[in-house]
Each structure stands twice: as structure tokens, then as C-alpha cells.
Design a protein around this motif. Structure first.
Motif, PDB file in Angstrom:
ATOM      1  N   VAL A  63       8.752   0.561  -6.593  1.00 11.21           N
ATOM      2  CA  VAL A  63       8.144  -0.547  -5.868  1.00 11.21           C
ATOM      3  C   VAL A  63       7.024  -0.104  -4.933  1.00 11.21           C
ATOM      4  CG1 VAL A  63      10.108  -2.102  -6.056  1.00 11.21           C
ATOM      5  CG2 VAL A  63       9.984  -0.534  -4.147  1.00 11.21           C
ATOM      6  N   GLU A  64       7.015   1.168  -4.545  1.00 10.23           N
ATOM      7  CA  GLU A  64       5.917   1.669  -3.711  1.00 10.23           C
ATOM      8  C   GLU A  64       4.584   1.522  -4.443  1.00 10.23           C
ATOM      9  OE1 GLU A  64       4.031   5.781  -1.909  1.00 10.23           O
ATOM     10  OE2 GLU A  64       5.908   5.870  -3.015  1.00 10.23           O
ATOM     11  N   GLY A  65       4.565   1.853  -5.717  1.00  8.05           N
ATOM     12  CA  GLY A  65       3.341   1.735  -6.505  1.00  8.05           C
ATOM     13  C   GLY A  65       2.877   0.298  -6.616  1.00  8.05           C
ATOM     14  N   VAL A  66       3.810  -0.597  -6.874  1.00  8.59           N
ATOM     15  CA  VAL A  66       3.467  -2.017  -6.981  1.00  8.59           C
ATOM     16  C   VAL A  66       2.963  -2.535  -5.637  1.00  8.59           C
ATOM     17  CG1 VAL A  66       4.359  -4.324  -7.439  1.00  8.59           C
ATOM     18  CG2 VAL A  66       5.084  -2.410  -8.867  1.00  8.59           C
ATOM     19  N   ALA A  67       3.641  -2.162  -4.562  1.00  7.35           N
ATOM     20  CA  ALA A  67       3.231  -2.619  -3.228  1.00  7.35           C
ATOM     21  C   ALA A  67       1.813  -2.130  -2.884  1.00  7.35           C
ATOM     22  CB  ALA A  67       4.230  -2.146  -2.181  1.00  7.35           C
ATOM     23  N   ARG A  68       1.533  -0.879  -3.176  1.00  8.17           N
ATOM     24  CA  ARG A  68       0.196  -0.349  -2.887  1.00  8.17           C
ATOM     25  C   ARG A  68      -0.865  -0.995  -3.780  1.00  8.17           C
ATOM     26  NH1 ARG A  68       0.406   6.052  -1.434  1.00  8.17           N
ATOM     27  NH2 ARG A  68       1.919   5.870   0.243  1.00  8.17           N
ATOM     28  N   PHE A  69      -0.500  -1.228  -5.025  1.00  9.75           N
ATOM     29  CA  PHE A  69      -1.431  -1.887  -5.945  1.00  9.75           C
ATOM     30  C   PHE A  69      -1.751  -3.290  -5.449  1.00  9.75           C
ATOM     31  CE2 PHE A  69      -2.990  -3.895  -9.748  1.00  9.75           C
ATOM     32  CZ  PHE A  69      -3.698  -2.884 -10.377  1.00  9.75           C
ATOM     33  N   ARG A  70      -0.729  -4.050  -5.066  1.00 11.56           N
ATOM     34  CA  ARG A  70      -0.929  -5.416  -4.569  1.00 11.56           C
ATOM     35  C   ARG A  70      -1.739  -5.421  -3.273  1.00 11.56           C
ATOM     36  NH1 ARG A  70      -1.581  -9.180  -6.652  1.00 11.56           N
ATOM     37  NH2 ARG A  70      -0.555 -10.602  -5.265  1.00 11.56           N
ATOM     38  N   ALA A  71      -1.502  -4.441  -2.416  1.00 13.94           N
ATOM     39  CA  ALA A  71      -2.255  -4.366  -1.162  1.00 13.94           C
ATOM     40  C   ALA A  71      -3.731  -4.079  -1.433  1.00 13.94           C
ATOM     41  CB  ALA A  71      -1.661  -3.296  -0.257  1.00 13.94           C
ATOM     42  N   ALA A  72      -3.995  -3.237  -2.421  1.00 16.42           N
ATOM     43  CA  ALA A  72      -5.383  -2.885  -2.736  1.00 16.42           C
ATOM     44  C   ALA A  72      -6.117  -4.002  -3.468  1.00 16.42           C
ATOM     45  CB  ALA A  72      -5.412  -1.604  -3.575  1.00 16.42           C
ATOM     46  N   PHE A  73      -5.377  -4.783  -4.259  1.00 20.93           N
ATOM     47  CA  PHE A  73      -5.997  -5.838  -5.082  1.00 20.93           C
ATOM     48  C   PHE A  73      -5.202  -7.143  -4.941  1.00 20.93           C
ATOM     49  CE2 PHE A  73      -6.294  -1.660  -7.129  1.00 20.93           C
ATOM     50  CZ  PHE A  73      -7.658  -1.449  -7.010  1.00 20.93           C
ATOM     51  N   PRO A  74      -5.221  -7.735  -3.759  1.00 21.59           N
ATOM     52  CA  PRO A  74      -4.357  -8.888  -3.485  1.00 21.59           C
ATOM     53  C   PRO A  74      -4.691 -10.147  -4.278  1.00 21.59           C
ATOM     54  CG  PRO A  74      -5.900  -8.551  -1.679  1.00 21.59           C
ATOM     55  CD  PRO A  74      -6.047  -7.375  -2.604  1.00 21.59           C
ATOM     56  N   ASP A  75      -5.892 -10.262  -4.795  1.00 19.92           N
ATOM     57  CA  ASP A  75      -6.280 -11.481  -5.504  1.00 19.92           C
ATOM     58  C   ASP A  75      -6.060 -11.400  -7.009  1.00 19.92           C
ATOM     59  OD1 ASP A  75      -7.079 -12.640  -3.101  1.00 19.92           O
ATOM     60  OD2 ASP A  75      -9.085 -11.779  -3.254  1.00 19.92           O
ATOM     61  N   THR A  76      -5.577 -10.264  -7.487  1.00 21.81           N
ATOM     62  CA  THR A  76      -5.380 -10.074  -8.917  1.00 21.81           C
ATOM     63  C   THR A  76      -3.934 -10.372  -9.289  1.00 21.81           C
ATOM     64  OG1 THR A  76      -7.059  -8.334  -8.918  1.00 21.81           O
ATOM     65  CG2 THR A  76      -5.597  -8.442 -10.824  1.00 21.81           C
ATOM     66  N   PRO A  77      -3.714 -11.290 -10.229  1.00 22.52           N
ATOM     67  CA  PRO A  77      -2.338 -11.583 -10.671  1.00 22.52           C
ATOM     68  C   PRO A  77      -1.729 -10.350 -11.350  1.00 22.52           C
ATOM     69  CG  PRO A  77      -3.853 -13.294 -11.417  1.00 22.52           C
ATOM     70  CD  PRO A  77      -4.679 -12.174 -10.866  1.00 22.52           C
ATOM     71  N   VAL A  78      -0.494 -10.029 -10.982  1.00 23.39           N
ATOM     72  CA  VAL A  78       0.209  -8.874 -11.520  1.00 23.39           C
ATOM     73  C   VAL A  78       1.548  -9.304 -12.078  1.00 23.39           C
ATOM     74  CG1 VAL A  78       1.301  -6.642 -10.958  1.00 23.39           C
ATOM     75  CG2 VAL A  78      -0.882  -7.259  -9.909  1.00 23.39           C
ATOM     76  N   ILE A  79       1.824  -8.860 -13.293  1.00 20.72           N
ATOM     77  CA  ILE A  79       3.151  -9.014 -13.877  1.00 20.72           C
ATOM     78  C   ILE A  79       3.746  -7.621 -13.981  1.00 20.72           C
ATOM     79  CG2 ILE A  79       4.462  -9.637 -15.944  1.00 20.72           C
ATOM     80  CD1 ILE A  79       2.332 -11.767 -16.498  1.00 20.72           C
ATOM     81  N   VAL A  80       4.919  -7.429 -13.393  1.00 26.51           N
ATOM     82  CA  VAL A  80       5.568  -6.133 -13.423  1.00 26.51           C
ATOM     83  C   VAL A  80       6.466  -6.048 -14.645  1.00 26.51           C
ATOM     84  CG1 VAL A  80       7.157  -4.603 -12.216  1.00 26.51           C
ATOM     85  CG2 VAL A  80       5.496  -5.944 -10.911  1.00 26.51           C
ATOM     86  N   LEU A  81       6.246  -4.979 -15.409  1.00 26.25           N
ATOM     87  CA  LEU A  81       7.041  -4.721 -16.608  1.00 26.25           C
ATOM     88  C   LEU A  81       7.907  -3.503 -16.357  1.00 26.25           C
ATOM     89  CD1 LEU A  81       4.213  -4.943 -19.284  1.00 26.25           C
ATOM     90  CD2 LEU A  81       5.838  -6.713 -18.671  1.00 26.25           C
TER      91      LEU A  81
END
Length: 86
Positions: A63-81
Motif C-alpha cells: 500500500v505504500e506504493g499505491v499511496a505514493r502513486f496517488r499522492a503524486a498523481f491525484p487526478d488519475t483514476p487508479v485500479i489496484v490489481l
């Protein structure tokens, strides 16, 4: 539609690509095999309309990777697989 497909398993990416490409003839896929290459793709190619992001890839933990990714690109929709059972 530009989609970033980020997963460290090449066979998984190869299996998902045809499914995504059938959605629309305008689908353009960019692949990444770890968190550093996913971040690099975001910076290099700019806006993605969707990111499919593996939870467990080299470069960051879960989840650290997802959290950092979302923080860096907050406007981009992300689906976690993830294939993790937990």
C-alpha cells in the motif's frame, strides 16, 4: 484512451492487453514492470485516463506504493490489481 498497465509479471500483462484493447480501438497501452518505471511512464507520457496498478511490485511495498502513486498523481483514476489472497 491511454492506459498505464503496471505489473511485474510479463505473462499477466500479456494476458490483460488483449482484453483492454478490445474495449475500444483507440486504447493505447503503456506498460511498466515496477514502481520506478510506472512513475517514469507517468512523467514521460503525461496524462493517462486510467492506471491499472499491481499492489505488489518491486520498488515499494504494498500500500505504500499505491499511496505514493496517488499522492503524486491525484487526478488519475487508479485500479489496484493484486493476486494476493489477503
Amino acid at each position: 484512451m491511454r492506459i498505464l498497465l503496471a505489473d511485474d509479471h510479463p505473462l499477466f500483462r500479456e494476458g490483460v492487453k488483449p482484453v483492454l484493447e478490445k474495449l475500444d480501438a483507440r486504447v493505447r497501452l503503456v506498460e511498466a514492470q515496477d514502481y520506478p518505471s510506472a512513475f517514469a511512464a507517468m512523467h514521460r507520457y503525461g496524462d493517462f485516463e486510467l492506471v491499472l496498478l499491481d499492489l505488489y511490485m518491486p520498488g515499494m511495498e504494498g500500500v505504500e506504493g499505491v499511496a505514493r502513486f496517488r499522492a503524486a498523481f491525484p487526478d488519475t483514476p487508479v485500479i489496484v490489481l493484486s493476486a494476493a489472497e489477503d
